[in-house]
Design a protein around this motif. Sequence first.
Motif, PDB file in Angstrom:
ATOM      1  N   ALA A 161       4.350  59.490  71.313  1.00 26.40           N
ATOM      2  CA  ALA A 161       3.657  59.263  70.043  1.00 26.40           C
ATOM      3  C   ALA A 161       3.851  60.447  69.106  1.00 26.40           C
ATOM      4  O   ALA A 161       4.113  60.279  67.905  1.00 26.40           O
ATOM      5  CB  ALA A 161       2.171  59.010  70.300  1.00 26.40           C
ATOM      6  N   ALA A 164       7.400  60.425  67.829  1.00 23.54           N
ATOM      7  CA  ALA A 164       7.560  59.385  66.815  1.00 23.54           C
ATOM      8  C   ALA A 164       7.036  59.877  65.466  1.00 23.54           C
ATOM      9  O   ALA A 164       7.687  59.710  64.428  1.00 23.54           O
ATOM     10  CB  ALA A 164       6.817  58.121  67.243  1.00 23.54           C
ATOM     11  N   PRO A 171       2.951  55.909  65.062  1.00 27.71           N
ATOM     12  CA  PRO A 171       2.631  55.498  66.426  1.00 27.71           C
ATOM     13  C   PRO A 171       1.237  54.863  66.522  1.00 27.71           C
ATOM     14  O   PRO A 171       0.281  55.333  65.891  1.00 27.71           O
ATOM     15  CB  PRO A 171       2.671  56.802  67.225  1.00 27.71           C
TER      16      PRO A 171
END
Length: 301
Positions: A161, A164, A171
Amino acid sequence: MAIPSIATYPMPTVNDFPKGKVDWQLDPKRAVFLIHDMQDYFLRFYDQGSDLIQTLKQNLVDIKAFCHQQGIPVVYTAQPNDQAPEDRALLNDMWGSGLNDYPELQPVISELTPSEIDTVLVKWRYSAFHRSNLQELMQGWGRDQLIIGGIYAHIGCMISAADAFMRDIQPFMVGDALADFSEDEHKMALSYTAGRTGRVVSTEDVLLSAKHSEGATSEEPSMTFDLLKAQVLELIDEDDLSEFESDDELIDYGLDSIQIMSFVTKWRTLGVEVTFAELVQAASLNGWWALIERKQQKVAN
């Protein structure tokens, strides 16, 4: 060095989720679903019959079926079972040999076996983006949101996450479709994500996202036969799929009362009010669809 046995704990619910800093809206047209490291090896450390793991599996199955119905790409990460020392590198110091010692446990668990339309990425480090083409795939699909579920919440899921976020991908951690070493670490992963890199959502939020996205209308049916069939077939053993007929009694294919009750709860969030007794009596896929159609028509009228 190796992962110890993991004591079970209650799966966090929406009431346990941390308050977020962003109000990003999940859009099925922008999203990709990442099923993170759901391999037999990593699940072996849990009590497979625990409510935690049963809920984890069911929620991931439900989200995957929803994604297939909505055209959301489904991506898996899976560590290989023959990692060379130079590939594994520092992971050896932290976790030992891992999957190399249990090559037979490399596959994704049977409930979530990847289908032909899914993408499986080789997993080398905590982040799903490391040494993979995940970002390039998402760019090719024109998608900039990543739904994350699987294990372990505070390691690979949280780091993916964060990675990202640093790639300008939004995320969405599914708080009740994750599992971890402990309840505290699970909640820590949600708090960090909500406060620093993304948004924490529930399985129900994901399943309702199609209704809330731009262009959705209240006249659209909340359930379709294709979605129903996808949800049911996700629970049937792959060896039995070739024999499956829509008029067969679903109990003959291993569906149990817990799974049937999960459909009652899940469909209620989509506005389809059915009872456990009605589903048991309807018995088959065609029977269930006839029941759902009647319910939806009654609401529409």
